[in-house]
Design a protein around this motif. Structure first.
Motif, short mmCIF file in Angstrom:
data_model
loop_
_atom_site.label_atom_id
_atom_site.label_comp_id
_atom_site.label_asym_id
_atom_site.label_seq_id
_atom_site.Cartn_x
_atom_site.Cartn_y
_atom_site.Cartn_z
N ARG A 94 0.83 -1.21 0.00
CA ARG A 94 0.00 0.00 0.00
C ARG A 94 0.87 1.26 0.00
O ARG A 94 0.53 2.27 -0.62
N GLN A 95 2.01 1.20 0.68
CA GLN A 95 2.92 2.34 0.69
C GLN A 95 3.42 2.65 -0.72
O GLN A 95 3.51 3.82 -1.13
N ALA A 96 3.75 1.60 -1.46
CA ALA A 96 4.24 1.79 -2.83
C ALA A 96 3.18 2.42 -3.72
O ALA A 96 3.49 3.15 -4.67
N ARG A 97 1.89 2.16 -3.42
CA ARG A 97 0.80 2.71 -4.20
C ARG A 97 0.36 4.08 -3.70
O ARG A 97 -0.51 4.72 -4.28
N TYR A 284 13.24 -11.56 0.54
CA TYR A 284 11.82 -11.49 0.25
C TYR A 284 11.26 -12.87 -0.06
O TYR A 284 11.97 -13.75 -0.57
N SER A 285 9.97 -13.04 0.23
CA SER A 285 9.29 -14.31 -0.04
C SER A 285 8.42 -14.26 -1.29
O SER A 285 7.72 -15.23 -1.59
N CYS A 286 8.45 -13.13 -1.98
CA CYS A 286 7.75 -13.01 -3.27
C CYS A 286 8.39 -11.87 -4.04
O CYS A 286 9.01 -10.97 -3.47
N LEU A 287 8.22 -11.88 -5.35
CA LEU A 287 8.80 -10.83 -6.19
C LEU A 287 8.02 -9.53 -6.10
O LEU A 287 8.58 -8.45 -6.31
N ALA A 288 6.74 -9.61 -5.78
CA ALA A 288 5.96 -8.39 -5.64
C ALA A 288 6.54 -7.50 -4.55
O ALA A 288 6.57 -6.27 -4.70
N VAL A 292 7.85 -3.66 -4.85
CA VAL A 292 7.32 -2.51 -4.11
C VAL A 292 8.43 -1.80 -3.35
O VAL A 292 8.41 -0.56 -3.23
N VAL A 293 9.41 -2.56 -2.83
CA VAL A 293 10.54 -1.92 -2.16
C VAL A 293 11.33 -1.09 -3.17
O VAL A 293 11.76 0.04 -2.86
N HIS A 298 13.26 3.76 -5.23
CA HIS A 298 13.77 4.28 -6.50
C HIS A 298 12.71 4.86 -7.41
O HIS A 298 13.03 5.35 -8.50
N GLY A 299 11.45 4.78 -7.00
CA GLY A 299 10.38 5.37 -7.80
C GLY A 299 9.77 4.45 -8.82
O GLY A 299 8.75 4.78 -9.43
N ALA A 300 10.37 3.28 -9.06
CA ALA A 300 9.83 2.34 -10.04
C ALA A 300 10.37 0.95 -9.77
O ALA A 300 11.50 0.79 -9.27
N ALA A 301 9.59 -0.07 -10.13
CA ALA A 301 10.03 -1.45 -10.00
C ALA A 301 11.04 -1.79 -11.09
O ALA A 301 10.91 -1.33 -12.22
#
Length: 339
Positions: A94-97, A284-288, A292-293, A298-301
């Motif tokens: 949610r933070q990334a969004r 991480y346990s998933c790529l999503a 998001v990190v 950095h502003g983008a995945a």
């Protein structure tokens, strides 16, 4: 004790597995399948435990246990309900969004009902018809229940946990927004999941199982390189008793219901978003979550989702470095759409 379902028919052949995962013995005289055992758990559990003790003593016929011959412990189940117990994961997304985090997320679990009619064996490929769908792994812990009555308390719900296992809850991330926009939940975005070769009773986990939580390092490798080493007992906002009670608020849960933890996720020690293993973090346990990190920092995945040819391995070890549940080891392969 440790149980597995060797590939046989639609629902597998139930076997008891040795603690070191080297041998197994047929449990057909007690119950032909794991679901049959769960349906009569009060009778079957003690008999299976006695068979497990005999296996460890070498007092019963045994055969080599090969993880590649195992299906998911329940090749199909009456119910698969996946929660989101690690709220740190939800908060990062949610933070990334740029979305607010509702306070209720810390007190009321998120949960969805997934497809349970066709689980993948733990060594079977992930079939991906279109890489544009955004295929992702999700390394989680799951429990399998006995019959659970409606309205049960979280404390009492812990007593209905028959078995513990691991799961790769595969997600098609790029299909999720369109489905959620309809206001009616996931469906196409959640293909078949795969569970660990072996499911383990909570009592046999010893100190690794406390207060409805599994306390291990969840190892996740991507293409043979470390992706995640999260601690399952840390930052788990809701234990499995709470998740089961949430699912049973308005309904009974049948024996053989599987309840998942959601993606295992730990906070960074410094208070920021999680760090990659190469930078001293737990990964991480998933790529999503990787994406998001990257978006937050950095502003983008930057990291792509899974592509055909990549491999995923998920496992956990005890204090002696031995695999507890066996490994989920899958390769992503293309598959034409069947018409």
């Amino acid at each position: 004790m440790k149980l597995a379902s060797l590939k046989s028919g639609r629902d597998g052949r139930l076997v008891v597995v040795s603690g070191d995962l080297h041998f197994c013995t047929d449990a057909g005289l007690i119950a032909p399948t794991l679901q049959a055992a769960l349906d009569d758990w009060t009778r079957c559990a003690p008999a299976l435990a006695n068979l497990s003790d005999a296996l460890e003593r070498g007092a019963v016929p045994m055969e080599r246990f090969h993880e590649r011959e195992a299906h998911s412990p329940l090749p199909r189940a009456y119910q698969w309900a996946d929660g989101s117990a690690y709220v740190n994961h939800v908060q990062l997304v949610r933070q990334a969004r740029g979305a607010e985090m509702p306070e209720s997320f810390w007190t009321d679990p998120l949960m969805y009902q997934g497809g349970s009619d066709d689980f993948l064996p733990p060594r079977t490929p992930i079939y991906l018809a279109d890489e544009a769908w955004g295929c992702d792994l999700e390394a989680e812990v799951a429990v399998i229940t006995t019959d659970v009555p409606q309205g049960i308390t979280p404390e009492a719900a812990r007593n209905h946990i028959a078995l513990v296992c691991l799961v790769n809850d595969v997600s098609l991330r790029n299909l999720i927004p369109h489905e959620l926009a309809k206001g009616f939940g996931f469906f196409q975005a959640k293909p078949a999941s795969a569970f660990s070769p072996v499911a383990v009773t909570p009592d046999s986990l010893g100190p690794l199982w406390q207060e409805g939580k599994l306390h291990v390092t969840l190892n996740v490798d991507l293409d043979g390189l470390p992706l995640g080493r999260a601690h399952t007992g840390v930052d788990m906002t809701f234990d499995f008793g709470q998740l089961i009670a949430h699912a049973a608020k308005t309904r009974n849960l049948s024996a053989g219901t599987i309840v998942g933890s959601g993606t295992v996720s730990n906070r960074d020690a410094g208070g920021g978003p999680g760090k990659p293993i190469a930078e001293g973090g737990l990964g991480y346990s998933c790529l999503a979550e990787v994406r998001v990190v990257e978006t937050i920092l950095h502003g983008a995945a930057q990291t792509p989702f899974l592509r055909c040819g990549q491999s995923v391995r998920i496992w956990a070890e005890d204090g002696r470095g031995r695999s507890i549940f066996g490994a989920i080891d899958q390769k992503v392969v293309g598959k034409p759409v069947t018409i």
